[in-house]
Design a protein around this motif. Structure first.
Motif, PDB file in Angstrom:
ATOM      1  N   UNK A   1       0.837  -1.188   0.000  1.00  0.00           N
ATOM      2  CA  UNK A   1       0.000   0.000   0.000  1.00  0.00           C
ATOM      3  C   UNK A   1       0.879   1.247   0.000  1.00  0.00           C
ATOM      4  N   UNK A   2       0.214   2.351  -0.233  1.00  0.00           N
ATOM      5  CA  UNK A   2       0.864   3.654  -0.254  1.00  0.00           C
ATOM      6  C   UNK A   2       0.229   4.489   0.857  1.00  0.00           C
ATOM      7  N   UNK A   3       1.034   5.276   1.529  1.00  0.00           N
ATOM      8  CA  UNK A   3       0.565   6.085   2.652  1.00  0.00           C
ATOM      9  C   UNK A   3       0.942   7.537   2.424  1.00  0.00           C
ATOM     10  N   UNK A   4       0.004   8.436   2.645  1.00  0.00           N
ATOM     11  CA  UNK A   4       0.283   9.865   2.595  1.00  0.00           C
ATOM     12  C   UNK A   4       0.276  10.374   4.027  1.00  0.00           C
ATOM     13  N   UNK A   5       1.413  10.941   4.440  1.00  0.00           N
ATOM     14  CA  UNK A   5       1.610  11.374   5.811  1.00  0.00           C
ATOM     15  C   UNK A   5       1.693  12.900   5.857  1.00  0.00           C
ATOM     16  N   UNK A   6       0.815  13.508   6.643  1.00  0.00           N
ATOM     17  CA  UNK A   6       0.869  14.951   6.860  1.00  0.00           C
ATOM     18  C   UNK A   6       1.893  15.212   7.959  1.00  0.00           C
ATOM     19  N   UNK A   7       2.777  16.166   7.741  1.00  0.00           N
ATOM     20  CA  UNK A   7       3.785  16.538   8.737  1.00  0.00           C
ATOM     21  C   UNK A   7       3.480  17.932   9.268  1.00  0.00           C
ATOM     22  N   UNK A   8       3.613  18.107  10.583  1.00  0.00           N
ATOM     23  CA  UNK A   8       3.403  19.430  11.179  1.00  0.00           C
ATOM     24  C   UNK A   8       4.424  20.410  10.619  1.00  0.00           C
ATOM     25  N   UNK A   9       3.983  21.634  10.405  1.00  0.00           N
ATOM     26  CA  UNK A   9       4.901  22.676   9.949  1.00  0.00           C
ATOM     27  C   UNK A   9       5.141  23.653  11.096  1.00  0.00           C
ATOM     28  N   UNK A  10       6.023  24.594  10.883  1.00  0.00           N
ATOM     29  CA  UNK A  10       6.401  25.542  11.940  1.00  0.00           C
ATOM     30  C   UNK A  10       5.212  26.362  12.418  1.00  0.00           C
ATOM     31  N   UNK A  11       4.278  26.661  11.526  1.00  0.00           N
ATOM     32  CA  UNK A  11       3.142  27.500  11.882  1.00  0.00           C
ATOM     33  C   UNK A  11       2.259  26.878  12.939  1.00  0.00           C
ATOM     34  N   UNK A  12       2.177  25.560  12.955  1.00  0.00           N
ATOM     35  CA  UNK A  12       1.231  24.897  13.849  1.00  0.00           C
ATOM     36  C   UNK A  12       1.835  24.581  15.207  1.00  0.00           C
ATOM     37  N   UNK A  13       2.954  23.920  15.227  1.00  0.00           N
ATOM     38  CA  UNK A  13       3.510  23.463  16.504  1.00  0.00           C
ATOM     39  C   UNK A  13       4.949  23.932  16.718  1.00  0.00           C
ATOM     40  N   UNK A  14       5.445  24.758  15.831  1.00  0.00           N
ATOM     41  CA  UNK A  14       6.830  25.190  15.957  1.00  0.00           C
ATOM     42  C   UNK A  14       7.815  24.109  15.542  1.00  0.00           C
ATOM     43  N   UNK A  15       7.343  23.085  14.865  1.00  0.00           N
ATOM     44  CA  UNK A  15       8.199  21.975  14.450  1.00  0.00           C
ATOM     45  C   UNK A  15       8.159  21.817  12.943  1.00  0.00           C
ATOM     46  N   UNK A  16       9.315  21.723  12.353  1.00  0.00           N
ATOM     47  CA  UNK A  16       9.394  21.469  10.921  1.00  0.00           C
ATOM     48  C   UNK A  16       9.752  19.996  10.750  1.00  0.00           C
ATOM     49  N   UNK A  17       8.769  19.135  10.883  1.00  0.00           N
ATOM     50  CA  UNK A  17       8.989  17.691  10.845  1.00  0.00           C
ATOM     51  C   UNK A  17       9.600  17.266   9.506  1.00  0.00           C
ATOM     52  N   UNK A  18       9.069  17.772   8.409  1.00  0.00           N
ATOM     53  CA  UNK A  18       9.570  17.368   7.092  1.00  0.00           C
ATOM     54  C   UNK A  18      11.030  17.777   6.904  1.00  0.00           C
ATOM     55  N   UNK A  19      11.413  18.931   7.433  1.00  0.00           N
ATOM     56  CA  UNK A  19      12.816  19.341   7.344  1.00  0.00           C
ATOM     57  C   UNK A  19      13.726  18.345   8.056  1.00  0.00           C
ATOM     58  N   UNK A  20      13.287  17.854   9.228  1.00  0.00           N
ATOM     59  CA  UNK A  20      14.070  16.859   9.969  1.00  0.00           C
ATOM     60  C   UNK A  20      14.181  15.557   9.179  1.00  0.00           C
ATOM     61  N   UNK A  21      13.093  15.171   8.518  1.00  0.00           N
ATOM     62  CA  UNK A  21      13.090  13.942   7.708  1.00  0.00           C
ATOM     63  C   UNK A  21      14.077  14.086   6.555  1.00  0.00           C
ATOM     64  N   UNK A  22      14.002  15.203   5.847  1.00  0.00           N
ATOM     65  CA  UNK A  22      14.885  15.418   4.691  1.00  0.00           C
ATOM     66  C   UNK A  22      16.350  15.554   5.103  1.00  0.00           C
ATOM     67  N   UNK A  23      16.590  16.093   6.299  1.00  0.00           N
ATOM     68  CA  UNK A  23      17.962  16.258   6.793  1.00  0.00           C
ATOM     69  C   UNK A  23      18.534  14.950   7.343  1.00  0.00           C
ATOM     70  N   UNK A  24      17.657  13.939   7.509  1.00  0.00           N
ATOM     71  CA  UNK A  24      18.117  12.658   8.022  1.00  0.00           C
ATOM     72  C   UNK A  24      18.202  12.603   9.538  1.00  0.00           C
ATOM     73  N   UNK A  25      17.711  13.634  10.236  1.00  0.00           N
ATOM     74  CA  UNK A  25      17.757  13.642  11.700  1.00  0.00           C
ATOM     75  C   UNK A  25      16.503  13.022  12.308  1.00  0.00           C
ATOM     76  N   UNK A  26      15.550  12.640  11.461  1.00  0.00           N
ATOM     77  CA  UNK A  26      14.332  11.960  11.899  1.00  0.00           C
ATOM     78  C   UNK A  26      14.105  10.800  10.932  1.00  0.00           C
ATOM     79  N   UNK A  27      14.148   9.576  11.455  1.00  0.00           N
ATOM     80  CA  UNK A  27      13.995   8.390  10.606  1.00  0.00           C
ATOM     81  C   UNK A  27      12.818   7.526  11.057  1.00  0.00           C
ATOM     82  N   UNK A  28      11.994   8.093  11.938  1.00  0.00           N
ATOM     83  CA  UNK A  28      10.827   7.372  12.428  1.00  0.00           C
ATOM     84  C   UNK A  28       9.733   8.394  12.746  1.00  0.00           C
ATOM     85  N   UNK A  29       8.497   8.025  12.417  1.00  0.00           N
ATOM     86  CA  UNK A  29       7.364   8.862  12.780  1.00  0.00           C
ATOM     87  C   UNK A  29       6.461   8.073  13.707  1.00  0.00           C
ATOM     88  N   UNK A  30       5.682   8.797  14.482  1.00  0.00           N
ATOM     89  CA  UNK A  30       4.790   8.167  15.446  1.00  0.00           C
ATOM     90  C   UNK A  30       3.377   8.696  15.230  1.00  0.00           C
TER      91      UNK A  30
END
Length: 154
Positions: A1-30
């Motif tokens: 299957x294919x999954x589309x995952x929404x990531x929080x941006x800075x505007x909502x929680x002060x976290x740029x989740x996608x930036x961490x994923x692309x930088x390789x500093x985040x390799x797991x989501x919860x």
């Protein structure tokens, strides 16, 4: 299957989740909730993830699921330990640790992250922050089909 995952941006929680994923500093989501909720028990090693920032209309990255851990009915101590044991992969802020302190957790480790040519996302009604679909084209402008919540039921 294919999954589309929404990531929080800075505007909502002060976290740029996608930036961490692309930088390789985040390799797991919860994802977590009081009871089982998508994607719990519905995402598997080898599945394809697509990522987009909440509030944007572009799908901008992809990855392959490496490993999945599903938990139910965790005690307070077990929740804290599970998140702590995976913190090196999750890279959660203190706010996120509070947000994901839930009895049912789904931890999704991924690899082979790639930035992709942005795909225009066709938002439909009550879509959740994790969609399970047959193929990414099903939610892309020009090729989308009405979202079928059957795939998101237990």
């Amino acid at each position: 299957m294919v999954h589309l995952v929404y990531c929080d941006d800075a505007g909502r929680k002060g976290e740029k989740v996608l930036d961490k994923i692309l930088a390789g500093t985040k390799t797991m989501i919860v994802r977590g909730a009081a009871g089982r909720k998508i994607p719990h028990s519905r995402v598997f090693a080898g599945d394809r993830l697509y990522f987009m920032e909440k509030g944007s209309a572009s799908i901008t990255a992809t990855a392959l699921v490496k490993e999945v851990q599903n938990f139910v009915k965790l005690s307070e101590e077990e929740i804290t330990k599970t998140l702590a044991d995976n913190q090196s992969k999750l890279n959660l802020s203190e706010k996120q640790k509070v947000r994901w302190h839930k009895k049912c957790l789904c931890l999704v480790e991924f690899e082979k992250v790639e930035k992709i040519t942005p795909l225009a996302f066709e938002h439909q009604g009550n879509m959740d922050d994790w969609l399970i679909i047959e193929k990414i084209e099903d939610v892309v402008v020009g090729t989308s089909i009405p979202y079928d919540y059957e795939k998101s039921k237990f």
